[in-house]
Design a protein around this motif. Structure first.
Motif, PDB file in Angstrom:
ATOM      1  N   ASP A  62      26.046  60.880  49.827  1.00 37.07           N
ATOM      2  CA  ASP A  62      25.970  60.352  51.189  1.00 37.07           C
ATOM      3  C   ASP A  62      24.751  59.453  51.352  1.00 37.07           C
ATOM      4  N   ARG A  63      23.636  59.863  50.791  1.00 34.64           N
ATOM      5  CA  ARG A  63      22.402  59.080  50.873  1.00 34.64           C
ATOM      6  C   ARG A  63      22.572  57.730  50.190  1.00 34.64           C
ATOM      7  N   ARG A  64      23.306  57.677  49.104  1.00 32.87           N
ATOM      8  CA  ARG A  64      23.482  56.434  48.343  1.00 32.87           C
ATOM      9  C   ARG A  64      24.407  55.452  49.059  1.00 32.87           C
ATOM     10  N   ARG A  96      28.777  49.386  40.529  1.00 32.83           N
ATOM     11  CA  ARG A  96      29.826  49.795  39.595  1.00 32.83           C
ATOM     12  C   ARG A  96      29.149  50.094  38.262  1.00 32.83           C
ATOM     13  N   TYR A  97      29.445  51.234  37.708  1.00 34.00           N
ATOM     14  CA  TYR A  97      28.872  51.603  36.411  1.00 34.00           C
ATOM     15  C   TYR A  97      29.728  51.038  35.292  1.00 34.00           C
ATOM     16  N   LEU A  98      29.065  50.417  34.334  1.00 32.57           N
ATOM     17  CA  LEU A  98      29.780  49.826  33.197  1.00 32.57           C
ATOM     18  C   LEU A  98      30.430  50.893  32.332  1.00 32.57           C
ATOM     19  N   PRO A 100      31.787  54.335  33.376  1.00 28.95           N
ATOM     20  CA  PRO A 100      32.026  55.326  34.431  1.00 28.95           C
ATOM     21  C   PRO A 100      31.999  56.770  33.940  1.00 28.95           C
ATOM     22  N   ALA A 101      32.465  57.020  32.715  1.00 31.93           N
ATOM     23  CA  ALA A 101      32.479  58.392  32.195  1.00 31.93           C
ATOM     24  C   ALA A 101      31.057  58.906  32.024  1.00 31.93           C
ATOM     25  N   ALA A 102      30.166  58.075  31.493  1.00 28.10           N
ATOM     26  CA  ALA A 102      28.761  58.482  31.317  1.00 28.10           C
ATOM     27  C   ALA A 102      28.097  58.716  32.669  1.00 28.10           C
ATOM     28  N   ALA A 103      28.380  57.853  33.643  1.00 23.59           N
ATOM     29  CA  ALA A 103      27.812  58.027  34.978  1.00 23.59           C
ATOM     30  C   ALA A 103      28.282  59.336  35.597  1.00 23.59           C
ATOM     31  N   ALA A 104      29.552  59.641  35.446  1.00 24.53           N
ATOM     32  CA  ALA A 104      30.094  60.894  35.990  1.00 24.53           C
ATOM     33  C   ALA A 104      29.471  62.098  35.293  1.00 24.53           C
ATOM     34  N   ALA A 105      29.288  62.013  33.991  1.00 22.11           N
ATOM     35  CA  ALA A 105      28.692  63.116  33.230  1.00 22.11           C
ATOM     36  C   ALA A 105      27.254  63.384  33.683  1.00 22.11           C
ATOM     37  N   THR A 109      26.090  58.623  41.257  1.00 21.99           N
ATOM     38  CA  THR A 109      27.034  58.103  42.239  1.00 21.99           C
ATOM     39  C   THR A 109      26.745  56.626  42.500  1.00 21.99           C
ATOM     40  N   ALA A 110      27.795  55.879  42.727  1.00 25.81           N
ATOM     41  CA  ALA A 110      27.638  54.464  43.043  1.00 25.81           C
ATOM     42  C   ALA A 110      27.068  54.323  44.450  1.00 25.81           C
ATOM     43  N   GLY A 111      26.137  53.400  44.590  1.00 28.03           N
ATOM     44  CA  GLY A 111      25.491  53.187  45.877  1.00 28.03           C
ATOM     45  C   GLY A 111      25.903  51.892  46.545  1.00 28.03           C
ATOM     46  N   LYS A 112      25.523  51.778  47.803  1.00 30.66           N
ATOM     47  CA  LYS A 112      25.730  50.546  48.564  1.00 30.66           C
ATOM     48  C   LYS A 112      24.436  49.746  48.451  1.00 30.66           C
ATOM     49  N   ILE A 113      24.417  48.795  47.528  1.00 32.90           N
ATOM     50  CA  ILE A 113      23.181  48.064  47.233  1.00 32.90           C
ATOM     51  C   ILE A 113      23.280  46.563  47.493  1.00 32.90           C
TER      52      ILE A 113
END
Length: 156
Positions: A62-64, A96-98, A100-105, A109-113
Protein backbone atom coordinates in the motif's frame (compact mmCIF):
# COMPACT_ATOMS: atom_id res chain seq x y z
CA UNK A 1 3.43 25.29 -23.08
CA UNK A 2 6.57 24.40 -21.17
CA UNK A 3 7.18 20.65 -21.25
CA UNK A 4 9.69 19.03 -18.91
CA UNK A 5 10.86 15.43 -18.80
CA UNK A 6 12.57 14.56 -15.54
CA UNK A 7 14.27 11.79 -13.63
CA UNK A 8 14.71 12.50 -9.92
CA UNK A 9 17.51 10.85 -8.00
CA UNK A 10 16.73 7.27 -7.01
CA UNK A 11 19.41 7.11 -4.31
CA UNK A 12 17.83 9.81 -2.19
CA UNK A 13 15.03 10.27 0.29
CA UNK A 14 11.63 12.00 0.18
CA UNK A 15 13.00 15.33 1.47
CA UNK A 16 15.75 15.37 -1.15
CA UNK A 17 13.26 14.62 -3.94
CA UNK A 18 11.07 17.50 -2.71
CA UNK A 19 14.13 19.77 -2.86
CA UNK A 20 14.92 18.63 -6.39
CA UNK A 21 11.35 19.38 -7.47
CA UNK A 22 11.40 22.80 -5.77
CA UNK A 23 14.60 23.66 -7.65
CA UNK A 24 13.05 22.52 -10.93
CA UNK A 25 10.06 24.78 -10.31
CA UNK A 26 12.41 27.72 -9.65
CA UNK A 27 14.08 27.10 -13.01
CA UNK A 28 10.73 26.83 -14.79
CA UNK A 29 9.67 30.16 -13.25
CA UNK A 30 12.89 31.76 -14.53
CA UNK A 31 12.27 30.32 -17.99
CA UNK A 32 8.61 31.37 -18.32
CA UNK A 33 6.57 31.94 -15.17
CA UNK A 34 3.26 32.39 -17.00
CA UNK A 35 3.30 29.48 -19.47
CA UNK A 36 1.18 26.40 -18.90
CA UNK A 37 3.43 23.54 -17.76
CA UNK A 38 3.47 19.78 -18.22
CA UNK A 39 6.06 17.82 -16.21
CA UNK A 40 6.43 14.08 -16.52
CA UNK A 41 8.87 11.32 -15.80
CA UNK A 42 10.50 9.09 -13.24
CA UNK A 43 9.96 10.82 -9.91
CA UNK A 44 11.21 7.81 -7.89
CA UNK A 45 8.50 8.21 -5.26
CA UNK A 46 9.56 5.18 -3.24
CA UNK A 47 8.50 6.85 0.06
CA UNK A 48 11.78 5.91 1.69
CA UNK A 49 15.50 6.50 1.41
CA UNK A 50 17.91 4.37 -0.55
CA UNK A 51 19.54 3.40 2.75
CA UNK A 52 16.21 2.09 4.09
CA UNK A 53 15.79 -0.06 0.99
CA UNK A 54 19.42 -1.25 1.10
CA UNK A 55 19.07 -2.62 4.64
CA UNK A 56 16.07 -4.67 3.61
CA UNK A 57 13.31 -2.62 5.20
CA UNK A 58 10.11 -4.59 4.51
CA UNK A 59 8.03 -3.17 1.72
CA UNK A 60 4.39 -2.36 2.28
CA UNK A 61 2.46 -2.73 -1.00
CA UNK A 62 0.00 0.00 0.00
CA UNK A 63 2.83 2.38 0.86
CA UNK A 64 4.49 1.76 -2.53
CA UNK A 65 1.28 2.66 -4.40
CA UNK A 66 -0.29 5.36 -2.18
CA UNK A 67 2.77 7.59 -2.09
CA UNK A 68 1.24 11.08 -2.06
CA UNK A 69 0.90 11.39 1.76
CA UNK A 70 4.48 10.17 2.25
CA UNK A 71 6.33 12.24 -0.35
CA UNK A 72 6.62 15.98 0.45
CA UNK A 73 7.21 16.84 -3.20
CA UNK A 74 3.44 16.68 -3.68
CA UNK A 75 3.06 19.49 -1.13
CA UNK A 76 5.64 21.48 -3.12
CA UNK A 77 3.75 20.87 -6.35
CA UNK A 78 0.39 21.85 -4.82
CA UNK A 79 1.90 25.05 -3.42
CA UNK A 80 2.95 25.99 -6.96
CA UNK A 81 -0.47 25.28 -8.45
CA UNK A 82 0.25 21.90 -10.03
CA UNK A 83 -2.27 19.09 -10.33
CA UNK A 84 -1.53 15.38 -10.53
CA UNK A 85 -4.92 13.92 -9.67
CA UNK A 86 -6.37 14.24 -13.19
CA UNK A 87 -3.07 13.25 -14.82
CA UNK A 88 -2.39 9.85 -13.25
CA UNK A 89 -4.23 6.60 -12.63
CA UNK A 90 -4.70 6.42 -8.84
CA UNK A 91 -2.71 3.73 -7.02
CA UNK A 92 -1.64 2.04 -10.28
CA UNK A 93 2.03 1.00 -10.11
CA UNK A 94 4.32 2.11 -12.92
CA UNK A 95 7.37 0.11 -11.92
CA UNK A 96 7.99 -3.21 -13.66
CA UNK A 97 10.56 -5.77 -12.59
CA UNK A 98 12.65 -7.24 -15.38
CA UNK A 99 12.65 -10.53 -13.47
CA UNK A 100 9.17 -10.80 -11.91
CA UNK A 101 9.88 -14.22 -10.35
CA UNK A 102 12.95 -12.90 -8.49
CA UNK A 103 11.01 -9.84 -7.32
CA UNK A 104 8.19 -12.04 -6.02
CA UNK A 105 10.67 -14.34 -4.26
CA UNK A 106 12.09 -11.27 -2.47
CA UNK A 107 8.59 -9.93 -1.70
CA UNK A 108 9.31 -6.80 -3.74
CA UNK A 109 6.24 -4.90 -4.83
CA UNK A 110 5.99 -2.60 -7.82
CA UNK A 111 5.61 1.04 -6.87
CA UNK A 112 4.03 4.13 -8.35
CA UNK A 113 7.18 6.05 -9.29
CA UNK A 114 6.32 7.75 -12.61
CA UNK A 115 4.09 10.81 -12.63
CA UNK A 116 2.63 13.59 -14.75
CA UNK A 117 1.95 17.07 -13.30
CA UNK A 118 0.17 19.99 -14.98
CA UNK A 119 -0.45 23.66 -14.36
CA UNK A 120 -2.64 25.76 -16.65
CA UNK A 121 -3.71 22.67 -18.61
CA UNK A 122 -6.75 20.41 -18.44
CA UNK A 123 -5.90 16.72 -18.14
CA UNK A 124 -8.12 13.73 -18.84
CA UNK A 125 -7.97 10.04 -19.66
CA UNK A 126 -4.80 9.11 -17.74
CA UNK A 127 -3.37 5.70 -18.54
CA UNK A 128 -0.58 3.35 -17.58
CA UNK A 129 0.65 1.47 -20.63
CA UNK A 130 2.37 -1.84 -19.79
CA UNK A 131 5.96 -2.09 -21.03
CA UNK A 132 5.38 -5.58 -22.37
CA UNK A 133 5.84 -6.57 -25.98
CA UNK A 134 3.39 -8.56 -28.09
CA UNK A 135 5.44 -11.68 -27.34
CA UNK A 136 5.24 -11.06 -23.56
CA UNK A 137 8.81 -9.80 -23.27
CA UNK A 138 9.34 -7.06 -20.69
CA UNK A 139 10.58 -3.99 -22.56
CA UNK A 140 11.43 -1.66 -19.67
CA UNK A 141 11.50 -1.44 -15.90
CA UNK A 142 8.92 1.36 -16.17
CA UNK A 143 5.47 1.23 -17.68
CA UNK A 144 4.60 4.32 -19.72
CA UNK A 145 2.28 6.98 -18.36
CA UNK A 146 0.01 8.90 -20.70
CA UNK A 147 -2.63 11.59 -20.47
CA UNK A 148 -4.74 13.72 -22.79
CA UNK A 149 -4.01 17.43 -22.35
CA UNK A 150 -5.74 20.55 -23.58
CA UNK A 151 -5.08 24.21 -22.97
CA UNK A 152 -7.43 25.81 -20.49
CA UNK A 153 -9.64 28.56 -21.83
CA UNK A 154 -8.25 32.03 -21.12
CA UNK A 155 -10.05 34.03 -18.44
CA UNK A 156 -12.24 36.76 -19.93
Amino acid sequence: VTVVGLHLESHSNPAHRAGQMARLLELIAQYDASAPVLIGGDVNTSTMSWADRAVGRPEDPDRRRDVVPLEPLFTVMAAHGFDWTACNVPLEPTQRYLDPAAAAAQSRTAGKIDWIFTRGLTASDPAVIPAVGANGAILSDHDAVAVTIRLESPQL
